[in-house]
Design an enzyme around this catalytic site. Structure first.
Site, short mmCIF file in Angstrom:
data_model
loop_
_atom_site.label_atom_id
_atom_site.label_comp_id
_atom_site.label_asym_id
_atom_site.label_seq_id
_atom_site.Cartn_x
_atom_site.Cartn_y
_atom_site.Cartn_z
N HIS A 143 5.10 8.00 -27.86
CA HIS A 143 4.09 8.88 -27.27
C HIS A 143 4.17 10.30 -27.84
O HIS A 143 3.16 10.89 -28.24
CB HIS A 143 4.26 8.91 -25.75
N LYS B 176 5.59 22.54 -15.48
CA LYS B 176 4.81 21.40 -14.98
C LYS B 176 4.64 21.49 -13.46
O LYS B 176 3.54 21.26 -12.94
CB LYS B 176 5.47 20.08 -15.35
N ARG C 139 0.82 -1.24 0.00
CA ARG C 139 0.00 0.00 0.00
C ARG C 139 0.84 1.27 0.00
O ARG C 139 0.40 2.32 0.46
CB ARG C 139 -0.98 0.01 1.17
N GLU D 177 6.49 17.39 -26.13
CA GLU D 177 5.94 17.87 -24.85
C GLU D 177 6.52 19.24 -24.49
O GLU D 177 5.85 20.05 -23.85
CB GLU D 177 6.22 16.87 -23.72
N LYS E 254 1.77 11.33 -11.73
CA LYS E 254 0.83 10.47 -12.45
C LYS E 254 1.54 9.17 -12.77
O LYS E 254 2.57 9.17 -13.44
CB LYS E 254 0.38 11.14 -13.75
N GLU F 46 -5.77 16.84 -10.85
CA GLU F 46 -6.40 17.15 -12.14
C GLU F 46 -7.89 17.39 -12.03
O GLU F 46 -8.70 16.73 -12.67
CB GLU F 46 -6.10 16.03 -13.15
N ARG G 85 -4.76 21.14 -14.34
CA ARG G 85 -3.76 20.16 -14.76
C ARG G 85 -4.12 19.50 -16.09
O ARG G 85 -3.24 19.06 -16.83
CB ARG G 85 -3.58 19.09 -13.67
N HIS H 31 -3.70 9.66 -27.48
CA HIS H 31 -3.98 8.37 -26.86
C HIS H 31 -4.77 7.48 -27.81
O HIS H 31 -4.58 6.27 -27.85
CB HIS H 31 -4.74 8.56 -25.54
N ASN I 40 -2.61 18.18 -21.07
CA ASN I 40 -2.95 17.12 -22.02
C ASN I 40 -3.35 17.66 -23.39
O ASN I 40 -4.05 16.98 -24.13
CB ASN I 40 -4.07 16.24 -21.45
N HIS J 258 -3.49 15.33 -26.29
CA HIS J 258 -3.31 13.97 -25.78
C HIS J 258 -4.53 13.06 -25.98
O HIS J 258 -4.38 11.84 -26.01
CB HIS J 258 -2.94 14.00 -24.30
#
Lengths: 440, 440
Positions: free
Chosen positions: A341, A303, A197, A261, A219, A313, A317, A328, A321, A324
């Protein structure tokens, strides 16, 4: 938030080897042409922690004459990510892996698990192991070497990390170290969040993509067969250690992927940075150390500032993206790993700019500058031919930014450096963009 | 923290159907013999939210005459888990699944995924779906029905939850509902924490074990083949809804398993509760509603108080694991599912008491009372014969409570209701206990 030309310059200078080249000519463009010392001449030096100078999200003139270090020291740049009790530093500099102190101060407990891949392990695993254990006999290091590539960013591969951790009887006081690009960072971070955990972890990104984006901000996650990064956690590292020397071994295609990016930060919130990139793209592609160091630092600052304001987010935030959602869909639709990517992000950014222009939200000139800079970086500006409108629509429907059935997108709006995150747009513009970029 | 007899009584009363039976005789023992109305006579009633009365970790006399509800209302007990912006209520009462308002107020978004298993689905899935959608046409409910049992608490089974969520195109505004026992709650909670990096979830525990322990406090996770709960997250639900009517369908063995955790609360921190259990064990085994309701409420209060003070288990919370290090070794060693969790906890608790006594930390009388109460509950007081000393040692070495190689244990120390969490004990006592309880 825009930085002045002189502060940009100082920021760029701070990433180079200040012991040898502490003074720089004026002018933002000069950042790329700063004569940089051989990184190898720096590599055996040790930084004194006191010599690390920190920037808190703003590019500030921080190499004051009084701070010029003695010859045996190196100055690195530190960008702080301000998240209360989960705050952490991003160290940026050449040869940082030759400085065991920097890494060791962030290791908790006596056991370390380095998670890396078959490409990076032969290059840097020994070096990182040395940095973790040099003059530090109490620490023992295990490693797990995963296959390389986006297509392995899945539950089965992540289980190998847990298997190794359990087999090595690691306990809650251990530290996971991600050594590699974005795939390794995302998987190792998610594994660290879930093992017992939650255990400590450190990011050592070795690709430009990971250094300017994925290693910062917490992330983490893996892909689902039907969608990118659908399974994961927000989980912050103890530190991010960016040794810019690791870019020496990065293939050109991977370098360009990271630049996608970098361009993004300029477009969504930092017009001066975008303008700097327009002028210095050839220096970046030629891997001029000071240009790369400045691009990394400014990207991390952007960032860090966004993440500090919106870690989970809930709004701001999401602007990181830009492009993105299209990207994706391309990565999922073309098969994980077919495109890098950043390559998918480049095409997605052009699509977002196209849609923004169709909505009347940006001038044509901005759209053109987007296409131009990405072409200059030798990045794709259209999706692969296999992507159909239906494929885009079907994959985008499971995007994380869908809320109650409505697809929200990051779109450019206003002058250069401005964007919005919204579900309120004319659906026709999206349809037109998809049809304009797809063969059917 | 001890509650007085009269407050214990009032607490017990508050879980029964106060509209019909608001007044109770004095005396703690009476709690178990309170004449309870037929739960079915309550089942069609609706609670007004204002009538829910809350306890904040202490058993308090809260059914004041002024609060007697009108005939058409029901009084449930609410225990608050106080975790700042992640606080949530635990609702406890008979027939709560017949009250759609209670559940619906904690659903976020329009989409719900109920995660349940092949045993519970035929019993309660329709009822829960009804409760989620009654007078609430905007909400749609999907469900995923997993195989039942501890041996399925693994990554492969959890992937079925992600598959269903992705296939159903659920987005960040959805809600996962865990309907079942501890295995379902742990897996659904972990899946909710990781799906799109975190969506809302609700616990509807249907076993006594889950109602008194696993559904409260945000520990979620799955097993690794070599160790229990080694992979997971701390992730809090929006609410826990305990309909004590669901215990009507629980097998006796499962009921006894839950009692093992009830006994634990008494031993580690609540001597009056332990004494109440000694007097009321037969009422619990006979499923007297007011006795069960009181045991659930008091257990939740104890757990909520501990979790509020130490959510991430940096110290105090570990005490909730009395006997669990031995128990996890039994569960892993005997094969997941061979023994119920509470059965293993019972044997583990006896082993912890034995070791505490060998260390001279508790009187023999306490050890005897531990054995007696667990025997009375028809729970095992020794590990299965297949468990060897070596098996115990090897599995306990990967326990989450190992820190830098040192196994920390929860042991009883001092008068009844007192314990310690420590790695500082004579290793000989552990060896002696293991040899005393194993055949070799």
């Amino acid at each position: 938030m825009a930085a002045s030309a002189s502060s940009l310059l100082a920021a760029a200078a701070s990433s180079s080897c200040a012991a040898i080249s502490p003074r720089l000519p004026r002018g933002a463009q000069a950042a790329a042409s700063v004569p940089s010392p051989s990184r190898h001449s720096c590599a055996s030096l040790r930084a004194s922690p006191a010599r690390l100078h920190r920037s808190r999200f703003v590019a500030s003139a921080s190499v004051a004459p009084a701070m010029q270090p003695p010859a045996e020291s190196r100055v690195s740049t530190v960008v702080d990510v301000d998240l209360g009790d989960r705050s952490y530093p991003i160290y940026i500099g050449a040869g940082l892996l030759d400085e065991p102190d920097l890494l060791q101060r962030h290791v908790h407990g006596k056991r370390v698990l380095v998670v890396t891949n078959t490409t990076v392990a032969p290059l840097y695993l020994d070096k990182v192991t040395w940095a973790l254990t040099h003059n530090n006999p109490n620490v023992s290091v295990e490693s797990v070497i995963l296959p390389d590539g986006e297509k392995y960013k899945d539950m089965g591969t992540m289980m190998k990390v847990f298997d190794k951790a359990v087999e090595s009887r690691l306990d809650r006081r251990c530290t996971f170290v991600a050594l590699g690009g974005g795939v390794i960072g995302d998987m190792c971070g998610f594994a660290a969040s879930a093992f017992l955990r939650g255990v400590n972890f450190i990011q050592i990104p070795t690709t430009l993509m990971a250094q300017v984006d994925s290693s910062v901000g917490g992330k983490t996650g893996i892909n689902h067969p039907n969608g990118k990064n659908l399974i994961g956690a927000f989980y912050q590292p103890q530190c991010v250690l960016i040794d810019t020397d690791t870019l020496n071994t990065l293939p050109d295609r991977e370098l360009a992927s990271g630049i996608a990016e970098v361009v993004k930060y300029g477009l969504i919130r930092d017009a001066p940075f975008f303008e700097w990139q327009e002028k210095n793209m050839s220096a970046l592609l030629a891997r001029e150390p000071s240009a790369l160091a400045y691009a990394i630092k400014r990207s991390c600052e952007n960032k860090a500032e966004v993440v500090a304001q919106d870690e989970k987010e809930s709004g701001l935030r999401a602007t990181l993206n830009l492009g993105h959602t299209f990207a994706h869909a391309i990565e999922t639709g073309a098969g994980y790993g077919a495109w890098l990517h950043g390559e998918a992000v480049a095409a997605g950014t052009v699509m977002a700019a196209d849609m923004s222009h169709r909505l009347g939200w940006i001038d044509e000139s901005i759209k053109k500058r987007v296409v131009d800079i990405l072409e200059q970086a030798k990045l794709p500006i259209t999706p692969p031919e296999t992507m159909t409108v239906e494929k885009f629509e079907s994959i985008m429907a499971v995007d994380k930014k869908v809320a109650d059935g409505l697809l929200r997108l990051i779109l450019l709006k206003g002058p250069l450096g401005s964007c919005v995150f919204t579900g309120e747009y004319d659906r026709k513009a999206l349809d037109e963009t998809l049809h304009a970029f797809c063969n059917n």
